[in-house]
Design a protein around this motif. Structure first.
Motif, PDB file in Angstrom:
ATOM      1  N   ARG A 189       4.314  -6.861 -10.354  1.00 58.42           N
ATOM      2  CA  ARG A 189       5.374  -6.190  -9.513  1.00 58.42           C
ATOM      3  C   ARG A 189       4.248  -5.254  -8.630  1.00 58.42           C
ATOM      4  NH1 ARG A 189       9.597  -5.961  -6.949  1.00 58.42           N
ATOM      5  NH2 ARG A 189      10.966  -4.169  -7.087  1.00 58.42           N
ATOM      6  N   PHE A 190       4.249  -5.593  -7.519  1.00 55.63           N
ATOM      7  CA  PHE A 190       3.542  -4.949  -6.107  1.00 55.63           C
ATOM      8  C   PHE A 190       1.950  -5.101  -6.927  1.00 55.63           C
ATOM      9  CE2 PHE A 190       6.609  -3.142  -3.887  1.00 55.63           C
ATOM     10  CZ  PHE A 190       7.745  -2.810  -4.644  1.00 55.63           C
ATOM     11  N   LYS A 191       1.288  -4.076  -7.184  1.00 51.14           N
ATOM     12  CA  LYS A 191      -0.179  -4.532  -7.661  1.00 51.14           C
ATOM     13  C   LYS A 191      -0.135  -4.370  -9.234  1.00 51.14           C
ATOM     14  CE  LYS A 191      -2.323  -3.087  -3.475  1.00 51.14           C
ATOM     15  NZ  LYS A 191      -3.418  -2.136  -2.892  1.00 51.14           N
TER      16      LYS A 191
END
Length: 832
Positions: A789-791
């Motif tokens: 999730r994102f990075k």
């Protein structure tokens, strides 16, 4: 230039400095006097004999300075003389050329003028001839009509005056006898140019009457006159006579469309519709009528009816006995048979130098494949690779029916197994020669002699045991014995002397059929006789079509396919059954009629029955009723062969108390229509390598219809068998916890391809299993390598959120693919 007053003047050459005035005119009548100054032109008079041809040729010395202009040397004088002579010669030549061209143009104009005059004369003569012929035809017609009038005119003996008048009309003379009163005869008609009556009382209209009739009334148009002349000309040539009626034998089934009936009678559709309307039937050309009504119409048009049954439509597919001189050698069709996991596909791969095993789920061949192989000796061989699992018995039997040679693959470390025995029985039933390939001879546990000994128990005596069945020890991994195997196949095909006629209408067997996204229904056909060409119209089972494209086993498009050649056929209107026979017919109407008849016959055999919705409920109901229960199911598979194999396996499950009935099976994704049928029949839906679309899933959840998915066929068979027999032991059940759709694909270093996804339903968990769906067909099953999730690496992602996913050991991901997330759990089955 200016005068003494400073005004500008105009200079005029031709004299010295003589001043004068010139009157200059402008527009609108304005004039102006202009002062001009006239200058004389300097005239240079050459010296006698200098620069002339006469002087040069008269012996004047060219080096004499007094005979040439000043400052010109001898060389310059020679050059100028030569240039002058060349210029005069060119002028003479150009003049001659212009004269010749002018003469040629004049000749061409004269020739064209003569041709135009000749063409005009010919056209004029033709028109005069046509006019003269038309006048002659009109004259003859007038004489014939006048003769008819004279022959039909009454001549009663009681009235001598009338007889005299008739005689006078016949001879063209006037009669002095008294005429009848107006009460006794019709009004007198005007006389013609010949001085006699035109026979108005006869009711006939002659040419003279027509021409004179327009004097006081309506004139006939030139087009009408020309049409009448054409009719008279055609009648004079004998073309105006009515043609003789052709009586036809019209074949009529139980029902027939009006337009088709008119076509078979060779009559106009409008005439047939009009005749039906006169009988009180208000029908159109697209409506169907029964055979009795068609019989009345056929008799009214003067034809004969031939009643045929619906089954007679297949008579157009007639077997042709090929002449011996038309037969040509063809490639043998070899079927690879044997027990599961004995190395059939791997052996074929070694022969083909290709890898197809990696594409099979669990390393098990799920579909029938057809390939063509060219050996090192140039011999062409057609191979059929049949699945080895027991559920595919019918497919294997069908392969034996279309094949020429069976290669029985037996593993040297496993010997004869149950499906090996089935393959032997199918080969014997089809009376097909067999070659035994003892595979896996490179393994330490290999015992080829045990295989030969075990085969004796099933009446298969190999050559090493003094029999007539060829046996070859091979290894698909090392390539050992492959040349010997191909040599044995070539030897066996020479003994069979396989021949076929490639010049007749094609016929063949459907090895496999499936519904391909983008290409529509696709059938893998093994051509057995004739040559299948692009554009051929064919019927196959309950389907028909026109060959839109032919694709060989290498993926190349071909224009035609001869005997023993497997090809994929595109252009069907539906998916045929595996094992159906393809026949080429003449017209689309024939193909459509045969397909419709077969479809109607198949519908009459299908019936639906109802029971419960889930397997557990069906078993509970069966126990409660204590009667023989039929457990209905619906089957959808990715290809036709798998669907048919599942149906065959389901028919074998059951006993005196319970049996399984397949209500419907087909190819493609599970649709809302399937859910509706399942709800009406109270049956579960089984999907084999296919998935339900979104609307079907929602409908199934609302109506409580169970959908079960499988990717390996024996799991499906074992599951249904366990449910039907009551052996509901603990099972591993899959719970679908979410769905995600791939929006884009990114390449990340040290990771590979990462799918940018949107979780559309449920939740995505890192620990869950995943499947990759493309067009509702499973193309990969495995685990996630990363879920971000994102990075940040996360454990789960909720519905409506975006995330990044990467698969373990799999990179073939595309945008718009769907990821199915599920969890496995063990559930204790109960019948309650």
């Amino acid at each position: 230039m200016s005068d003494n007053d400073g005004k500008k003047t105009l200079g005029v050459r031709g004299g010295g400095g003589r001043p004068g005035q010139v009157k200059q005119s402008f527009s609108h009548g304005r004039t102006k006097n202009v002062v001009v100054e006239t200058k004389r032109k300097r005239v240079v008079v050459p010296k006698p004999g200098a620069g002339t041809a006469a002087g040069r040729t008269s012996g004047v010395p060219k080096g004499d300075p007094s005979k040439r202009p000043a400052g010109i040397s001898d060389a310059e004088m020679d050059r100028r003389l030569k240039a002058l002579k060349a210029a005069k010669a060119r002028e003479v030549e150009d003049a001659a050329k212009r004269e010749a061209e002018e003469k040629a143009r004049e000749e061409e104009r004269r020739r064209r003028r003569e041709e135009a005059e000749a063409k005009e004369r010919a056209e004029r003569e033709r028109e005069e001839a046509l006019k003269a012929k038309a006048e002659e035809d009109a004259r003859k017609l007038r004489e014939v009509e006048e003769a008819k009038v004279r022959a039909k005119a009454p001549a009663p003996a009681a009235d001598p005056a009338a007889a005299q008048a008739a005689e006078a009309r016949g001879t063209g003379k006037t009669s002095s006898a008294p005429r009848k009163t107006d009460r006794e005869q019709p009004k007198q008609q005007p006389r013609g140019k010949g001085g006699h009556n035109d026979g108005r009382r006869s009711g006939k209209l002659t040419l003279n009457q027509a021409l004179r009739g327009g004097e006081g009334g309506r004139h006939r148009s030139m087009a009408a006159m020309k049409r009448k002349q054409d009719r008279m000309r055609a009648k004079a040539m004998g073309n105006g006579e009515p043609r003789e009626k052709v009586v036809r034998d019209v074949k009529v089934p139980e029902t027939i469309v009006v337009s088709e009936l008119a076509n078979r009678m060779a009559e106009r559709v409008a005439d047939v519709v009009k005749s039906l309307m006169n009988m009180g039937m208000m029908v159109t050309q697209n409506q169907a009528i029964d055979a009795d009504t068609a019989e009345l119409i056929i008799e009214e048009f003067g034809h004969k009816i031939v009643r045929v049954s619906d089954a007679d439509v297949e008579d157009v597919i007639h077997s042709v006995d090929d002449a011996e001189e038309d037969l040509e050698p063809r490639a043998p069709v070899i079927t690879i048979m044997g027990h599961v996991d004995h190395g059939k596909t791997s052996l074929l791969d070694a022969i083909r130098h290709a890898k197809v095993t990696a594409g099979e789920a669990g390393g098990i061949t799920q579909h029938i494949g057809a390939y063509q192989v060219t050996t090192d000796d140039g011999a062409l061989l057609s191979f059929l690779d049949t699945p080895g699992h027991a559920a595919f018995t019918s497919m294997r039997a069908r392969g034996a029916q279309v094949t020429d040679i069976v290669v029985l693959v037996v593993a040297a470390d496993d010997a004869v197994m149950p499906q090996t025995i089935e393959a032997i029985n199918h080969a014997k039933a089809a009376e097909v020669p067999m070659i035994v390939a003892i595979n896996k001879c490179d393994l330490p546990a290999a015992n080829p002699d045990k295989v030969r000994t075990d085969l004796l128990q099933h009446e298969v005596v190999v050559e090493k045991m003094s029999g007539d069945v060829q046996d070859v020890e091979v290894s698909a991994q090392t390539g050992q014995g492959l040349d010997d195997l191909l040599e044995a196949i070539a030897l066996q095909s020479e003994v069979l002397e396989l021949k076929a006629n490639p010049k007749r209408a094609a016929s063949g067997a459907v090895i496999e059929a499936q519904l391909d996204v983008g290409r529509g229904p696709v059938a893998t056909v093994l051509v057995q006789n004739g040559t299948l060409k692009r554009g051929d119209i064919f019927v196959v089972g309950e389907q028909w079509g026109k060959v839109r494209a032919l694709v060989n086993d290498k993926g190349d498009r071909v224009e035609e396919a001869g005997p023993s050649q497997p090809v994929e056929v595109l252009g069907l209107n539906g998916t045929p059954e595996a094992g159906d026979v393809l026949n080429v017919v003449d017209t689309e109407a024939q193909a459509r009629e045969i397909a419709e008849y077969r479809e109607d016959a198949a519908k009459e055999k299908r019936a639906a029955a109802g029971a419960a919705t889930t397997l557990e409920q069906m078993m509970a109901k069966a126990k409660a009723d204590e009667t023989v229960a039929e457990l209905p199911i619906l089957v959808k598979a990715d290809v036709q062969g798998s669907a048919e194999a599942i149906v065959q396996a389901m028919e074998k499950i059951g006993n005196d108390e319970v049996r399984v009935r397949v209500l419907h099976y087909g190819v493609g994704a599970i649709t809302e229509t399937d859910i509706g049928l399942a709800e009406a029949s109270g049956a579960p839906v089984i999907g084999f390598n296919v998935r339900a679309n979104t609307s079907a899933r929602n409908t199934a959840n609302q109506k409580g219809v169970e959908i079960r998915y499988y990717s390996v066929i024996y799991d499906l068979v074992d599951d249904v068998k366990a449910a039907a027999s009551g052996l509901l032991s603990a099972e591993v059940r899959e719970n679908f916890i979410g769905y995600a759709q791939i929006k884009d694909v990114f390449k990340v270093s040290n990771v590979g391809k990462v799918a940018g996804c949107l979780v559309t339903e449920g939740v995505a968990r890192r620990s869950a299993g995943v499947r990759l769906l493309r067009d509702n067909v499973v193309i990969h099953e495995g685990t996630l390598k990363t879920l971000k999730r994102f990075k940040d690496e996360v454990a789960e992602v909720q519905s409506g959120q975006e995330c990044g996913m990467a698969f373990e050991n799999y990179d073939d991901i595309r945008a718009n693919d769907v990821i199915e997330i599920f969890e496995r759990e063990e559930v204790e089955r109960t019948l309650d």
